[in-house]
Design a protein around this motif. Structure first.
Motif, mmCIF file in Angstrom:
data_model
loop_
_atom_site.group_PDB
_atom_site.id
_atom_site.type_symbol
_atom_site.label_atom_id
_atom_site.label_comp_id
_atom_site.label_asym_id
_atom_site.label_seq_id
_atom_site.Cartn_x
_atom_site.Cartn_y
_atom_site.Cartn_z
ATOM 1 N N LEU A 145 0.659 -1.298 0.149
ATOM 2 C CA LEU A 145 -0.107 -0.071 0.077
ATOM 3 C C LEU A 145 1.005 1.121 -0.091
ATOM 4 O O LEU A 145 0.501 2.270 -0.634
ATOM 5 C CB LEU A 145 -0.917 0.107 1.192
ATOM 6 C CG LEU A 145 -2.120 -1.087 1.247
ATOM 7 C CD1 LEU A 145 -2.916 -0.936 2.408
ATOM 8 C CD2 LEU A 145 -2.750 -0.926 -0.109
ATOM 9 N N LEU A 146 1.811 1.227 0.934
ATOM 10 C CA LEU A 146 2.997 2.368 0.877
ATOM 11 C C LEU A 146 3.689 2.588 -0.433
ATOM 12 O O LEU A 146 3.662 3.731 -1.100
ATOM 13 C CB LEU A 146 3.988 2.114 1.820
ATOM 14 C CG LEU A 146 3.292 2.408 3.378
ATOM 15 C CD1 LEU A 146 4.352 1.888 4.520
ATOM 16 C CD2 LEU A 146 2.391 3.324 3.912
ATOM 17 N N LEU A 147 3.751 1.392 -1.141
ATOM 18 C CA LEU A 147 4.608 1.526 -2.481
ATOM 19 C C LEU A 147 3.512 2.310 -3.360
ATOM 20 O O LEU A 147 3.973 2.946 -4.340
ATOM 21 C CB LEU A 147 5.034 0.250 -2.926
ATOM 22 C CG LEU A 147 5.451 0.119 -4.351
ATOM 23 C CD1 LEU A 147 6.885 0.963 -4.391
ATOM 24 C CD2 LEU A 147 5.539 -1.463 -4.764
ATOM 25 N N SER A 153 1.381 8.976 -5.857
ATOM 26 C CA SER A 153 1.483 10.740 -5.219
ATOM 27 C C SER A 153 2.694 11.138 -5.667
ATOM 28 O O SER A 153 2.760 12.472 -5.819
ATOM 29 C CB SER A 153 1.173 10.896 -3.908
ATOM 30 O OG SER A 153 2.043 10.001 -3.213
ATOM 31 N N GLU A 154 3.723 10.369 -5.963
ATOM 32 C CA GLU A 154 5.038 11.319 -6.292
ATOM 33 C C GLU A 154 5.515 10.960 -7.631
ATOM 34 O O GLU A 154 6.156 11.930 -8.085
ATOM 35 C CB GLU A 154 6.277 10.448 -5.185
ATOM 36 C CG GLU A 154 5.754 10.634 -3.687
ATOM 37 C CD GLU A 154 5.840 12.057 -3.167
ATOM 38 O OE1 GLU A 154 6.361 13.049 -3.923
ATOM 39 O OE2 GLU A 154 5.141 12.344 -2.376
ATOM 40 N N LEU A 261 -11.268 9.232 -8.367
ATOM 41 C CA LEU A 261 -10.520 8.333 -7.641
ATOM 42 C C LEU A 261 -9.300 8.833 -6.953
ATOM 43 O O LEU A 261 -8.403 9.020 -7.639
ATOM 44 C CB LEU A 261 -10.068 6.966 -8.190
ATOM 45 C CG LEU A 261 -11.441 5.688 -8.252
ATOM 46 C CD1 LEU A 261 -12.469 6.255 -9.242
ATOM 47 C CD2 LEU A 261 -10.773 4.539 -8.412
ATOM 48 N N SER A 262 -9.419 9.263 -5.868
ATOM 49 C CA SER A 262 -8.406 10.173 -5.194
ATOM 50 C C SER A 262 -7.028 9.319 -5.084
ATOM 51 O O SER A 262 -7.191 8.039 -5.143
ATOM 52 C CB SER A 262 -8.669 10.473 -3.939
ATOM 53 O OG SER A 262 -8.780 9.240 -2.893
ATOM 54 N N PRO A 263 -5.826 9.727 -4.917
ATOM 55 C CA PRO A 263 -4.762 8.779 -4.677
ATOM 56 C C PRO A 263 -4.683 7.883 -3.864
ATOM 57 O O PRO A 263 -4.631 6.778 -3.817
ATOM 58 C CB PRO A 263 -3.551 9.814 -4.509
ATOM 59 C CG PRO A 263 -4.029 11.133 -5.223
ATOM 60 C CD PRO A 263 -5.577 11.177 -4.839
ATOM 61 N N GLU A 264 -5.482 8.330 -2.789
ATOM 62 C CA GLU A 264 -5.566 7.361 -1.624
ATOM 63 C C GLU A 264 -6.409 6.065 -1.912
ATOM 64 O O GLU A 264 -5.959 4.840 -1.414
ATOM 65 C CB GLU A 264 -6.177 7.897 -0.294
ATOM 66 C CG GLU A 264 -5.074 8.991 0.457
ATOM 67 C CD GLU A 264 -5.450 10.354 -0.380
ATOM 68 O OE1 GLU A 264 -5.994 10.493 -1.205
ATOM 69 O OE2 GLU A 264 -4.262 11.212 -0.144
ATOM 70 N N LEU A 265 -7.618 6.307 -2.398
ATOM 71 C CA LEU A 265 -8.412 5.328 -2.722
ATOM 72 C C LEU A 265 -8.042 4.577 -3.906
ATOM 73 O O LEU A 265 -8.125 3.381 -3.808
ATOM 74 C CB LEU A 265 -9.978 5.825 -3.259
ATOM 75 C CG LEU A 265 -10.860 5.074 -3.742
ATOM 76 C CD1 LEU A 265 -11.291 3.984 -2.677
ATOM 77 C CD2 LEU A 265 -12.065 5.640 -4.328
#
Length: 396
Positions: A145-147, A153-154, A261-265
């Motif tokens: 998930l972090l990857l 986002s980056e 769809l937001s970056p988090e979703l």
């Protein structure tokens, strides 16, 4: 002298209390266990209440009716910081259900395709599928998930240089934007689709009973197509034909319109789908391999190609093996959605964490999270168990 037969019942032996009696020992053990559990529960509850009272912390769920005072980034229903904690928790629960439902469907489709690909006769396809399964399922989901979140986002470009793979589809560090249907008729059309699904199910049951009684099969496909095409069209016309397609387009420093769809979703969906699909792929592979080789040969002797043999003969039999472990994976997917708090998606755990930080009602917040996940998991388990009983082999 012989004993006279009077017809009376012989006297019953007197019950004797003895530790050598297995029934008596089992009863004593159960009473002791129940007493220990009750004593432990009483000690924990009384100790907790005493400590809360010593720190002047109130208990109960009255805080749910107070004003929340914090904003939530993604809200499926109307919500403002002036609403109550109860509504904020409902928003978090709906976010959890939304991501779980979408991920469950996509993971099932992807897992089935990868599982079938692992059995492909093509060397490259089967090895690629095996590499995907081994790489994805052996890396912790939190790291994935972090990857994915960092990649989106980056590494993705900004809105002005967004990727544009299809007309109306943009991928940038603002997430994924897609065309969306909007209008007052949309809700009526969704309800009509649900009615079409129920109608098709009832028609299929009636068709099977009719075939069992008369021996005449019924072509169900034309009726299903008519229901799924006709009912939404009728709902669209009767509701005023208020439906339009909104295409996202660049506007200012971002985008306007469409479904975002937001970056988090987006990162949460990609992580949950790819991780769960790896396990479902192994379930599909083992289920297909559990079907006797003779079933493949019998299907080929009838002139069926390999794809139709898999779809019509092998997979229906493999479902009886696949459904129980797949149920476990579905439950894991819902529970894994709680990791969304690590990337900032406002799911149930995230909203409740904010609530208990503001109110201090930690025990009540944890109870709400536990009750919500237990209810959702039990509903999934009941539905999958009912489906498992329906497809189980009937022995005579």
């Amino acid at each position: 002298m012989t004993e006279e037969n009077t017809g009376a019942m012989p006297p019953r032996p007197r019950a004797r209390l003895s530790w050598n009696d297995p029934a008596l020992r089992a009863l004593v053990y159960q009473v002791v266990v129940v007493a220990l559990v009750a004593l432990t529960a009483w000690y924990l509850v009384s100790n907790t209440l005493h400590n809360l009272a010593a720190r002047n912390i109130s208990t109960g769920f009255a805080f749910l009716d107070r004003e929340a005072g914090f904003a939530i980034g993604e809200t499926p229903i109307d919500y403002t910081p002036a609403d109550t904690y109860r509504r904020a928790i409902v928003v978090g629960l709906l976010n959890t259900l939304r991501v779980s439902l979408i991920a469950l469907v996509l993971a099932t489709v992807l897992g089935t395709l990868v599982g079938v690909a692992r059995l492909s006769g093509n060397w490259l396809v089967s090895r690629l599928a095996a590499a995907y399964v081994e790489c994805v399922r052996n890396v912790p989901l939190l790291l994935q998930l972090l990857l994915w979140y960092a990649l989106i986002s980056e590494s993705m470009p900004g809105p002005r240089a967004a990727h544009h793979p299809l007309p109306g589809v943009y991928l940038s560090n603002r997430g994924l934007l897609m065309p969306a249907l909007l209008g007052d008729s949309l809700a009526w059309m969704v309800a009509a689709l649900a009615m079409a699904g129920v109608g098709t199910f009832l028609l299929a049951r009636w068709s099977r009973r009719r075939q069992a009684l008369t021996g005449h099969p019924m072509a169900l496909a034309p009726w299903a197509v008519a229901l799924f095409a006709g009912l939404p069209g009728l709902a669209w016309a009767l509701s005023g034909a208020q439906l339009s397609m909104e295409i996202p387009h660049p506007s200012g420093f971002g985008f306007a319109g469409g479904w975002n769809l937001s970056p988090e979703l987006f990162a949460l969906l990609v992580g949950l789908v790819s991780y769960t699909a790896a396990f479902i792929a192994e379930i599909v592979r083992s289920g297909v391999q559990s079907v006797n080789r003779g079933q493949w040969e019998a299907a080929e002797s009838l002139g069926l190609r390999r794809g139709r043999s898999l779809r019509l003969v092998v997979l229906p039999q493999a479902l009886r093996v696949m459904v129980p472990p797949a149920t476990s994976q579905y439950l894991n997917l819902v529970k894994h959605s709680s990791l969304a708090v690590a990337i900032g998606y406002p799911d149930l755990v995230s909203v409740v964490n904010t609530t208990l930080n503001q109110t201090g009602q930690a025990i009540e917040g944890i109870l709400i999270i536990m009750a919500a996940f237990m209810t959702v998991s039990l509903c999934i388990s009941l539905a999958m168990n009912a489906y498992n009983r329906r497809i189980a082999l009937v022995e005579r």
